[in-house]
Scaffold this motif. Structure first.
Motif, mmCIF file in Angstrom:
data_model
loop_
_atom_site.group_PDB
_atom_site.id
_atom_site.type_symbol
_atom_site.label_atom_id
_atom_site.label_comp_id
_atom_site.label_asym_id
_atom_site.label_seq_id
_atom_site.Cartn_x
_atom_site.Cartn_y
_atom_site.Cartn_z
ATOM 1 N N GLN A 1379 0.854 -1.174 0.000
ATOM 2 C CA GLN A 1379 0.000 0.000 0.000
ATOM 3 C C GLN A 1379 0.898 1.235 0.000
ATOM 4 O OE1 GLN A 1379 -3.209 0.440 -0.146
ATOM 5 N NE2 GLN A 1379 -4.169 -1.506 0.346
ATOM 6 N N LEU A 1380 0.819 2.028 -1.058
ATOM 7 C CA LEU A 1380 1.669 3.206 -1.200
ATOM 8 C C LEU A 1380 0.809 4.464 -1.323
ATOM 9 C CD1 LEU A 1380 4.221 1.784 -3.796
ATOM 10 C CD2 LEU A 1380 4.487 1.888 -1.317
ATOM 11 N N ILE A 1381 1.423 5.598 -1.048
ATOM 12 C CA ILE A 1381 0.728 6.887 -1.104
ATOM 13 C C ILE A 1381 1.602 7.851 -1.897
ATOM 14 C CG2 ILE A 1381 -0.249 8.804 0.206
ATOM 15 C CD1 ILE A 1381 -0.552 6.882 2.572
ATOM 16 N N LEU A 1382 1.040 8.407 -2.952
ATOM 17 C CA LEU A 1382 1.758 9.388 -3.766
ATOM 18 C C LEU A 1382 1.379 10.795 -3.318
ATOM 19 C CD1 LEU A 1382 3.547 10.029 -6.299
ATOM 20 C CD2 LEU A 1382 1.396 10.145 -7.576
ATOM 21 N N LEU A 1383 2.381 11.570 -2.972
ATOM 22 C CA LEU A 1383 2.174 12.967 -2.599
ATOM 23 C C LEU A 1383 2.586 13.852 -3.773
ATOM 24 C CD1 LEU A 1383 3.704 13.047 1.007
ATOM 25 C CD2 LEU A 1383 1.415 12.342 0.303
ATOM 26 N N GLU A 1384 1.660 14.674 -4.219
ATOM 27 C CA GLU A 1384 1.965 15.659 -5.264
ATOM 28 C C GLU A 1384 2.089 17.016 -4.593
ATOM 29 O OE1 GLU A 1384 0.112 17.353 -9.500
ATOM 30 O OE2 GLU A 1384 -1.165 16.292 -8.053
ATOM 31 N N LEU A 1385 3.185 17.725 -4.868
ATOM 32 C CA LEU A 1385 3.489 18.981 -4.203
ATOM 33 C C LEU A 1385 3.477 20.121 -5.197
ATOM 34 C CD1 LEU A 1385 6.536 17.585 -2.201
ATOM 35 C CD2 LEU A 1385 4.219 17.870 -1.331
ATOM 36 N N GLN A 1398 6.512 12.718 -3.983
ATOM 37 C CA GLN A 1398 7.080 11.832 -2.973
ATOM 38 C C GLN A 1398 6.170 10.621 -2.811
ATOM 39 O OE1 GLN A 1398 8.115 13.684 0.744
ATOM 40 N NE2 GLN A 1398 9.831 14.790 -0.162
ATOM 41 N N ILE A 1399 6.775 9.492 -2.499
ATOM 42 C CA ILE A 1399 6.016 8.256 -2.317
ATOM 43 C C ILE A 1399 6.244 7.754 -0.897
ATOM 44 C CG2 ILE A 1399 5.735 5.873 -3.084
ATOM 45 C CD1 ILE A 1399 6.619 6.736 -5.847
ATOM 46 N N LEU A 1400 5.153 7.449 -0.216
ATOM 47 C CA LEU A 1400 5.218 6.910 1.145
ATOM 48 C C LEU A 1400 4.745 5.463 1.140
ATOM 49 C CD1 LEU A 1400 3.579 9.862 3.146
ATOM 50 C CD2 LEU A 1400 6.016 9.403 2.869
ATOM 51 N N ASP A 1401 5.384 4.673 1.946
ATOM 52 C CA ASP A 1401 4.923 3.306 2.187
ATOM 53 C C ASP A 1401 3.901 3.369 3.317
ATOM 54 O OD1 ASP A 1401 4.493 0.643 2.735
ATOM 55 O OD2 ASP A 1401 6.605 0.085 2.617
ATOM 56 N N ALA A 1402 2.669 2.954 3.035
ATOM 57 C CA ALA A 1402 1.615 3.058 4.053
ATOM 58 C C ALA A 1402 1.945 2.242 5.286
ATOM 59 C CB ALA A 1402 0.279 2.608 3.468
ATOM 60 N N ALA A 1403 2.800 1.223 5.118
ATOM 61 C CA ALA A 1403 3.184 0.416 6.278
ATOM 62 C C ALA A 1403 3.927 1.256 7.307
ATOM 63 C CB ALA A 1403 4.046 -0.767 5.830
ATOM 64 N N SER A 1404 4.612 2.298 6.851
ATOM 65 C CA SER A 1404 5.337 3.155 7.797
ATOM 66 C C SER A 1404 4.400 4.051 8.575
ATOM 67 C CB SER A 1404 6.359 4.015 7.039
ATOM 68 O OG SER A 1404 5.700 4.912 6.165
ATOM 69 N N LEU A 1405 3.124 4.119 8.160
ATOM 70 C CA LEU A 1405 2.147 4.936 8.861
ATOM 71 C C LEU A 1405 1.313 4.092 9.817
ATOM 72 C CD1 LEU A 1405 0.944 7.218 5.933
ATOM 73 C CD2 LEU A 1405 2.832 7.553 7.522
ATOM 74 N N THR A 1431 -5.185 5.324 22.707
ATOM 75 C CA THR A 1431 -4.735 5.945 23.944
ATOM 76 C C THR A 1431 -3.222 6.084 23.981
ATOM 77 O OG1 THR A 1431 -4.615 3.790 25.028
ATOM 78 C CG2 THR A 1431 -6.676 5.019 25.209
ATOM 79 N N ILE A 1432 -2.562 5.449 23.022
ATOM 80 C CA ILE A 1432 -1.100 5.508 23.005
ATOM 81 C C ILE A 1432 -0.664 6.307 21.788
ATOM 82 C CG2 ILE A 1432 1.032 4.173 22.909
ATOM 83 C CD1 ILE A 1432 -0.565 1.822 24.021
ATOM 84 N N LYS A 1433 -0.016 7.410 21.989
ATOM 85 C CA LYS A 1433 0.478 8.213 20.878
ATOM 86 C C LYS A 1433 1.963 7.938 20.685
ATOM 87 C CE LYS A 1433 1.155 12.914 19.247
ATOM 88 N NZ LYS A 1433 0.930 14.337 19.531
ATOM 89 N N GLU A 1434 2.288 7.452 19.510
ATOM 90 C CA GLU A 1434 3.671 7.169 19.190
ATOM 91 C C GLU A 1434 4.189 8.204 18.207
ATOM 92 O OE1 GLU A 1434 4.327 3.264 17.877
ATOM 93 O OE2 GLU A 1434 3.202 2.310 19.489
ATOM 94 N N GLU A 1435 5.460 8.498 18.283
ATOM 95 C CA GLU A 1435 6.093 9.405 17.328
ATOM 96 C C GLU A 1435 7.270 8.695 16.694
ATOM 97 O OE1 GLU A 1435 8.217 13.792 17.080
ATOM 98 O OE2 GLU A 1435 6.898 13.285 18.739
ATOM 99 N N VAL A 1436 7.253 8.600 15.355
ATOM 100 C CA VAL A 1436 8.315 7.917 14.634
ATOM 101 C C VAL A 1436 8.769 8.817 13.486
ATOM 102 C CG1 VAL A 1436 7.500 5.601 15.186
ATOM 103 C CG2 VAL A 1436 6.640 6.750 13.155
ATOM 104 N N ILE A 1437 9.947 8.481 12.980
ATOM 105 C CA ILE A 1437 10.500 9.201 11.842
ATOM 106 C C ILE A 1437 10.648 8.218 10.691
ATOM 107 C CG2 ILE A 1437 12.486 10.498 10.948
ATOM 108 C CD1 ILE A 1437 13.044 11.426 13.778
ATOM 109 N N VAL A 1438 10.103 8.590 9.533
ATOM 110 C CA VAL A 1438 10.193 7.713 8.378
ATOM 111 C C VAL A 1438 10.711 8.514 7.188
ATOM 112 C CG1 VAL A 1438 8.288 6.279 9.166
ATOM 113 C CG2 VAL A 1438 7.841 8.156 7.582
ATOM 114 N N SER A 1439 11.238 7.793 6.222
ATOM 115 C CA SER A 1439 11.730 8.406 4.999
ATOM 116 C C SER A 1439 10.814 8.027 3.848
ATOM 117 C CB SER A 1439 13.157 7.945 4.690
ATOM 118 O OG SER A 1439 14.046 8.329 5.715
ATOM 119 N N PRO A 1440 10.442 8.980 3.024
ATOM 120 C CA PRO A 1440 9.725 8.615 1.806
ATOM 121 C C PRO A 1440 10.589 7.695 0.945
ATOM 122 C CG PRO A 1440 9.609 10.978 2.187
ATOM 123 C CD PRO A 1440 10.611 10.439 3.156
ATOM 124 N N ILE A 1441 9.952 6.915 0.104
ATOM 125 C CA ILE A 1441 10.701 6.049 -0.800
ATOM 126 C C ILE A 1441 11.544 6.940 -1.695
ATOM 127 C CG2 ILE A 1441 10.514 4.383 -2.681
ATOM 128 C CD1 ILE A 1441 7.898 3.452 -1.428
#
Length: 1551
Positions: A1379-1385, A1398-1405, A1431-1441
């Protein structure tokens, strides 16, 4: 280890001692007279712009400044050194890091004069941390489109002990700094494996393929007191990239970049490597020069004919001849640029005196003396070489080959896509020379012009060229011609200081003739040497200075012996006139019957062809014409026409001399071999059309095109001439020739499309416009003598119209892909047009829902319901419309799509663009603002003069005229400093006192430096801006001869420098054309125009008349050429585009863009061409219905929904584009549509934030209908809604504005609100892996929220930087089980065009341990897990493909349409083509994409957001009030050349 050790390790600089440390910023150390390459030195941690590169404090050790410039290997290197504050032990704490230093370096390089505006390659040399700063700067340049040109110039990077992986010493240094309560972010960046270094390395490897990389590393430890340490080891100092050159240095970290003397071995290693880079750059530069010259050759349409003419002249000259000319005083003074010598030297002589040979000698003589010289040989027999346009283009091209400044100026025009008709003399002279070449400061140059008397329209040469040159232009012109009374009068009119004459006498040429006779006498036919000597003497005595006659006689008598009678006859009355010689020759040729037929055919083609034919072309022409085949065509020409026709060294068949051609075409000459002009053109037209209707030109049955090379090989050599010249011959042919008419009809019915393809591929689009004009001429002649009932004339008339339209609307498409004419262009044409209904073979796309039956001259109509239009102005790249509300709407000048909106703050009264820049000025009642339209920044803010009545740029000065009779001005080169006001008056006596009366109208001419001001009850006043003095008055003349004082409504100067004309419209309805400088009325007529505008080329005058009528006149004659009527609204202003292709008018709340065929046809109207009749074209614009404002496509249904500007919501058939029914109506424009697929809820949002939600039902009889209104509400938040996202599982939806988000229940109740301090675009999407979650994306981060209570359960930060960009669209898709997400800027606050992907891997979300499921019937355990999740808020850093090809592809995209099959990205590219690219194929070194079909610019203009989508296998577009379905468009495929990783465009240019 204490601080002292670190001072040795990273020596901090003493910035208080500037002389030894070096200045901050970019410092110029050396600038040569001619720069080949730029060096930029960047120091490291604790260093300085001078200190790092100096062994001692002595200036003599500063080697970049003191050693390199003295080294011959670096004589053409410009040297800079960059300094920045890296002193870690001094100064205050700061947050500067490598990123900030990189930005500072980039900013300096992009703004410093010399480096920023050059085109030279750049070599960067960085020591230690300086190498990291360089890498970061390069990445920032690559990631920002603004800096692409600068990034492309970076050729090589030298890394001297650069810690690519960080340094262990930096960790210890940072601890010491913290212990001393100090902090330096850049020191933290230098730690091993720091995030900053890792990020730079990760990105740099993807962007470095085009660079030459050299890494030098230390091999010695640096002594620090009693310790020694390797600061940057080899593992960290090298990149290990393919092609990287790695060099160990016998040095430590400090001595690797500073040396004691030039003989230092370490210096020699660095110096020799730098020198080798210079050699590589020089070799690349020469290759680039060849590429640039070849590009300019194509741009100017150069054929190499001038080189052939020079070679012919050189071959004809015997060694030792013509030297006498170099000794003449007039020539010596002319050549030496003597101050008393005029710039023009006119050399005259009688026909055949050897002027062309002499011209060749002068060219060789100047070149031997190392002078820059350009030349041209006018040839009347060659149509292309007889026109001033060809002459000027050739001169511009040759000057570009010898002058760097000229070449750069012309390359900038080429890169700016400045188009011009290659035969439009006035445009070429103005754009290429007056505004281009003559502004470059080129060195002394010579023009050699031969045969001016053979130039078609030579008087324009005096008006445009000779009459406008002044002493400031370092140009000398030598002109050769026959003696002519008319030419002599024109030269005398220049004045004695502008020209001098040198007449060739018999005495001058006699020595050369003696050499010729002596050289050829041994070849004369005779009994013995004595006979030959006598014959040679007689020929010499009869020569009378005529080299041509001498050569012809020698040639004739060398073939066979002749009797005394034949000899006497041949020498009789020659060469007083060549006619007797030609008469005698033709009489001999006419004696043979068969030979006479062949000879007449050869003479016909040679005299009347538009250019000399090649032997192959003539061979094919004779086969078609007289059914004769000649295996040795050269021998046939010599046998049948040897005394009159020759084959030159380049294989061209030409008349032996222009006098022979003139003799054959003389109407008084009676002979079977005489050439009658109309009969000859009819014969040639018949032959050309015979070829064009043949099988060789038939389209392939499959409709699939072969390559251009294969296509050319399959066609005869005659193909090129037949394609390029048939219409010219047709226009001069006998209209009663039935066979020609029938051939033309067959051609236009069957083979015309393949002809268009060939012409577009080989000659350019202007050839199509010329054919249209030729067809019009032929049609007019035929219609006058033939019955109008035949089928031929309507077809000819239709193509005469449609060829112009095809060029106007599809020119870019045909240029990019000539074969597009078969299947792509035709479906988009009006259904009743001739081109749409032409016979064609093969498959083509279908365009449904396209309702236009005929062409419409109005290509765009912009409505501004929020206010009235008040000003309009065209620039080079944009045009602007000002409103009474203070808004300024900017549009692209080519596509007419909205770019951005500026806010002036008060009603806009005037707009003006500065030439060749991004500056625009806007004027209201109180303020004048100067904008950078590309960045939307206000550069200057001035107080407007009292009641401003005009605004324009005058070079670097902004001028505003006040109704109080003075000019206010500001110097933009001096930070906008205001200059003293300049009043004007009606006499020279009170020059400092302005007039008291109020002007009604004013025209300011930049080219003429004049003001024309109209007052009530007075003649028009003229004021000289150059001298600030009163010039006089002018105006329409009464019958008594006095100047009228009738009131003036508007007036405008002709902008062309050569046309001193003023058009004036009077309130009584009269339109007058004046010569204001002579106070003379040229023409007047009743026109009722109240506003006027002149086209930039000075050809046309537009006038706004009553009842919404626009009238177009020839400016120099006031001949009405075009008239169009639209709405009844009063026209406030008219403005032409800079390229003269369009004009705009403003009326009421509308701005209309017009593209009449007249403007394109006018491009090919050469000033020197034969006159053509002028007819008025009356047109009525088609009024558009209510436009579609938003479109929603349902992929699985045969219906789509559209909202319109009047608030209505309609259903359309997605297969046919037909409008089905109105579903319901809002009270204002519909902006957003959304569909809930499960419950079939249609939600719509209007311009006032009104919300409708309807239950949709599909019935068997009526299809989809609005069954039930679920709710009606409004969001009252003061900001416009920009997105709606519906989730029927949760029975909720989100409304998003730039400042807030709102969660509503599906029954219309607001539940939650989130506000944001910083307005921005956010995009909400359904989570691809969970029906109970949504994702909010803002470009730099993603927040995952639960639909149940809108709680934020995870925060994902993207580690990629998106500067000055914002989200445009978000498209989820699946590929390879992911599952991928294309971002148009797009640009923040700017153009809506795509600026990044930019392309994001939905698994990273997602988050680990949490089940994200799409199952709507979740178990209690699943719900509990979700509750735990929220109830649990996590913060992670991911890189677009990451893939550099994604960035490269983004530069080609204007708008993403969608994704299909399953990873094909469908998009609109920068040339208005619908294209596709495989998103799964972005891991290589290059990416290709496929073009499918072209969308006409006028289909997309006037809007900001494109309304297009994919419906199954079709592309759907909204155009005005129509839904257009393009069927089969995606099946048509044409591969686009590969995109390089670094280039970011289709260009692979590299230094």
């Amino acid at each position: 280890m204490g601080p002292n050790i670190f001072c040795s390790l990273f020596p901090a600089s003493d910035y208080g001692s500037e002389n030894t440390t070096g200045a901050l910023g970019l410092n110029l150390l050396y600038s040569p007279s001619e720069t080949l390459v730029d060096f930029v030195f960047v120091h490291g941690l604790g260093g300085g712009s001078r200190k790092t590169w100096s062994k001692t404090k002595s200036i003599k050790h500063y080697w970049p400044q003191e050693w390199l410039p003295r080294d011959p290997a670096f004589k053409n290197v410009r040297v800079y050194s960059f300094g920045y504050d890296s002193n870690y032990f001094m100064g205050k704490d700061n947050c500067l890091d490598i990123h900030q230093f990189g930005k500072l370096l980039l900013s300096s390089m992009s703004t410093v004069p010399g480096l920023s505006d050059a085109h030279t390659p750049i070599v960067l040399i960085g020591h230690s941390m300086g190498g990291l700063v360089i890498k970061k700067m390069y990445l920032l340049a690559r990631q920002d489109p603004i800096y692409q040109m600068l990034a492309n110039r970076i050729h090589t990077i030298y890394f001297l002990a650069t810690p690519h992986q960080g340094s262990s010493s930096a960790k210890l240094l940072s601890r010491v700094l913290r212990a001393s309560y100090s902090n330096r972010a850049y020191v933290m960046d230098l730690r091993q494996h720091s995030p900053a270094i890792q990020s730079i390395n990760d990105d740099f490897r993807h962007h470095s393929a085009s660079l030459t990389l050299l890494s030098f590393y230390e091999t010695q430890k640096l002594r620090m007191g009693i310790f020694s340490k390797m600061i940057v080891g080899p593992d960290s100092a090298i990149l290990n990239y393919p092609g990287e050159k790695q060099t160990p240095m016998n040095a430590d970290h400090r001595s690797i970049c500073k040396f004691k003397r030039t003989s230092d071995p370490n210096y020699l290693v660095v110096r020799d490597t730098l020198a080798s880079t210079i050699k590589i750059v020089d070799k690349t530069k020469k290759k680039l020069w060849r590429c640039q010259v070849e590009g300019l050759r194509k741009y100017f349409g150069m054929s190499g004919k001038s080189e052939n003419d020079l070679a012919a002249a050189e071959d004809a000259r015997l060694p030792g001849t013509c030297k006498w000319f170099a000794e003449k005083k007039t020539f010596r003074e002319w050549k030496e640029f003597a101050s008393e010598s005029p710039p023009v030297l006119w050399v005259t002589g009688k026909p055949g005196a050897g002027k062309s040979i002499l011209a060749g000698y002068v060219i060789d003589h100047l070149r031997e003396n190392k002078a820059d010289c350009s030349y041209f040989f006018f040839k009347q027999a060659d149509g292309s070489e007889a026109r001033l346009g060809a002459f000027l283009r050739s001169m511009a091209f040759q000057m570009a080959c010898t002058s760097t400044q000229v070449r750069q100026a012309l390359l900038e025009m080429q890169e700016g896509e400045m188009n011009f008709d290659k035969d439009n003399v006035r445009t070429i002279w103005q754009k290429l020379f007056m505004s281009g070449i003559f502004q470059t400061g080129f060195s002394n140059h010579y023009w050699i012009v031969d045969g001016l008397d053979e130039c078609v329209g030579w008087p324009r040469f005096f008006d445009l060229v000779l009459g406008k040159l002044d002493g400031s232009i370092p140009l000398r012109i030598l002109i050769m011609s026959r003696e002519s009374t008319l030419l002599e009068k024109s030269f005398i009119a220049l004045g004695p200081k502008r020209f001098q004459t040198e007449r060739l006498s018999t005495t001058d040429t006699l020595p050369d003739i003696e050499r010729l006779v002596k050289a050829k006498s041994n070849f004369l036919a005779g009994k013995n040497d004595d006979d030959r000597a006598v014959l040679a003497k007689r020929i010499l005595e009869k020569s009378n200075g005529c080299i041509l006659w001498t050569a012809l006689v020698l040639e004739k008598f060398s073939k066979a012996p002749c009797s005394e009678e034949e000899l006497d006859k041949a020498l009789e009355n020659v060469p007083q006139g060549m006619g007797a010689w030609y008469q005698s020759t033709l009489e001999t040729m006419a004696q043979a019957t068969h030979e006479k037929t062949v000879a007449h055919a050869i003479l016909t083609w040679t005299t009347c062809a538009t250019r000399p034919l090649t032997t192959g072309e003539l061979q094919d022409a004779l086969k078609l014409d007289i059914n004769e085949t000649f295996s040795q065509i050269e021998e046939a020409v010599a046998a049948f026409c040897g005394q009159l026709v020759i084959v030159d060294k380049s294989g061209k068949v030409q008349m032996v001399h222009e006098t022979a051609r003139e003799f054959l075409l003389n109407d008084e000459f009676q002979s079977d071999l005489a050439v009658k002009t109309r009969d000859a053109h009819t014969r040639i037209a018949r032959t050309c059309l015979t070829y064009l209707t043949g099988d060789a030109m038939r389209p392939l049955r499959s409709g699939r095109r072969v390559s251009a090379a294969t296509d050319a090989r399959n066609r005869a050599g005659f193909s090129v001439y037949a394609c390029e010249a048939f219409s010219y011959h047709l226009s001069k042919a006998d209209p009663l020739a039935n066979d020609v008419m029938l051939l033309l009809y067959e051609f236009l019915s069957v083979n015309v499309l393949s002809w268009i393809e060939v012409v577009a591929r080989t000659q350019g689009l202007l050839a199509l416009i010329r054919m249209a004009d030729h067809l019009r001429s032929y049609h007019k002649a035929a219609a006058a003598e033939r019955s109008p009932l035949g089928k031929e004339l309507p077809l000819i008339r239709g193509w005469a119209t449609d060829l112009i339209r095809v060029v106007a609307k599809f020119g870019d498409a045909i240029t990019k892909s000539p074969s597009a004419i078969y299947s792509i262009v035709l479906p988009f044409c009006p259904t009743e047009s001739t081109v749409y209904n032409v016979a064609r073979s093969g498959r083509r796309i279908s365009v449904l829902g396209h309702s236009n039956a005929s062409w419409d001259d109005r290509i765009a109509c912009m409505d501004f319901p929020q206010g009235q239009t008040s000003a309009v102005c065209h620039g080079d790249e944009f045009f602007a419309v000002g409103l009474t509300t203070g808004a300024i709407s900017l549009y692209h000048a080519t596509s007419f799509q909205e770019y951005k909106i500026l806010k002036h703050g008060e009603a806009v009264r005037f707009l003006s663009f500065k030439d060749k820049s991004d500056l625009m000025a806007s004027c209201g009642f109180k303020t004048i603002l100067v904008w950078n339209v590309r960045t939307a920044q206000i550069i200057h803010d001035f107080k407007a003069p009292q009641r401003c009545i005009s605004l324009l740029f005058f070079g670097h000065t902004l001028i505003a005229a006040s109704q109080k009779n003075y000019l206010a001005s500001w110097d933009l080169n001096n930070d906008g400093a205001q200059k003293p006001d300049r009043p004007w008056n009606d006499s020279d006596e009170n020059r400092s006192t302005p007039l008291q009366c109020t002007p009604r109208a004013i025209s300011i001419s930049v080219t003429h430096k004049m003001l024309a001001i109209a007052y009530v009850g007075q003649p028009i006043l003229l004021w000289n801006m150059a001298t600030d003095s009163y010039y006089g008055t002018c105006g329409k003349k009464l019958s008594s001869g006095e100047t009228t004082t009738h009131a003036v409504s508007d007036l405008v100067f002709n902008p062309h420098i050569d046309l001193g004309l003023l058009a004036v419209s009077y309130l009584d309805g009269e339109l007058a054309l004046l010569d204001p400088f002579a106070d003379r009325e040229i023409e007047s007529l009743r026109a009722n125009c109240h506003t006027l505008a002149a086209s930039p080329n000075g050809r046309l005058l537009a006038g706004g008349a009553g009842s919404g009528i626009v009238q177009i006149y020839d400016f120099d004659t006031l001949t009405l050429r075009y008239r169009i009527k639209s709405s009844e609204l009063h026209i406030k202003q008219i403005a032409f585009s800079r390229d003269d292709h369009h004009f705009a008018d403003i009326r009421g709340s509308q701005c209309n863009i017009w593209e009449p065929a007249l403007l394109l046809r006018d491009l090919v109207r050469d000033d020197s061409s034969e006159g053509t009749s002028v007819s008025v074209y009356d047109a009525v614009s088609q009024e558009t219905k209510v436009k579609i404002s938003v479109m929603l496509v349902r992929p699985m249904e045969e219906v789509l929904v559209c909202g319109k500007e009047d608030g209505s919501v309609y259903a359309y058939n997605s297969k046919t584009g037909s409008q089905l029914r109105m579903l319901y109506r809002h009270k204002s424009l519909v902006r957003i549509l959304a569909w809930g697929p499960q419950d079939n809820t249609l939600m719509s949002i209007d311009a006032s934030n009104g919300i409708f939600a309807w239950k949709m039902t599909k019935t068997a009889k009526a299809g989809w209908i609005a069954e039930e209104l679920k709710f009606q509400s409004r969001l009252d938040c003061g900001r416009s809604i920009i997105q709606v996202l519906i989730n029927e599982t949760a029975s909720k939806f989100i409304l998003s504005t730039r400042e807030s988000d709102h969660l509503w229940s599906i029954d219309g109740q607001q539940q939650f609100v989130r506000t944001y301090s910083k307005p921005m675009i956010r995009k909400w999407i359904q989570h691809p892996q969970s029906a109970l979650h949504m994702i909010c994306l803002d470009g730099s981060a993603a927040r995952i929220c639960a639909w149940s209570d809108w709680s934020e359960v995870a925060y994902v930060h993207f580690d990629s930087e998106i500067k000055k960009l914002q989200l445009k669209t978000v498209t989820p898709y699946k590929w390879n089980h992911k599952q991928l997400i294309l971002l148009e800027l797009s640009e923040q606050g700017g153009s809506s065009d795509t600026r990044g992907l930019q392309i994001l891997d939905a698994a990273s979300l997602s988050t680990s341990g949490v089940c994200l499921t799409n199952d709507t019937n979740e178990s209690a355990n699943a719900k509990k897990e979700v509750n735990d999740f929220v109830t649990i808020k996590e913060e992670v850093i991911v890189s677009p493909i990451s893939s550099p090809l994604i960035s490269s592809l983004a530069h080609c995209i204007v708008h993403v349409i969608g994704i299909r099959d399953p990873n094909k990205l469908i998009f609109l590219d920068t040339h208005s083509w619908v294209c596709s690219a495989d998103l799964g194929d972005l891991g290589g070194r290059s990416v290709s994409y496929v073009r499918h079909f072209f969308v006409p610019y006028d289909w997309l203009c006037g809007t900001r957001d494109l309304k297009c989508a994919i419906s199954k296998r079709n592309v759907v577009l909204a155009r005005n009030d129509n839904v257009v379905i393009v069927q089969g468009g995606l099946e048509h495929m044409e591969m686009v050349e590969s995109l390089d990783v670094q280039a970011g465009s289709l260009s692979d240019e590299k230094y």
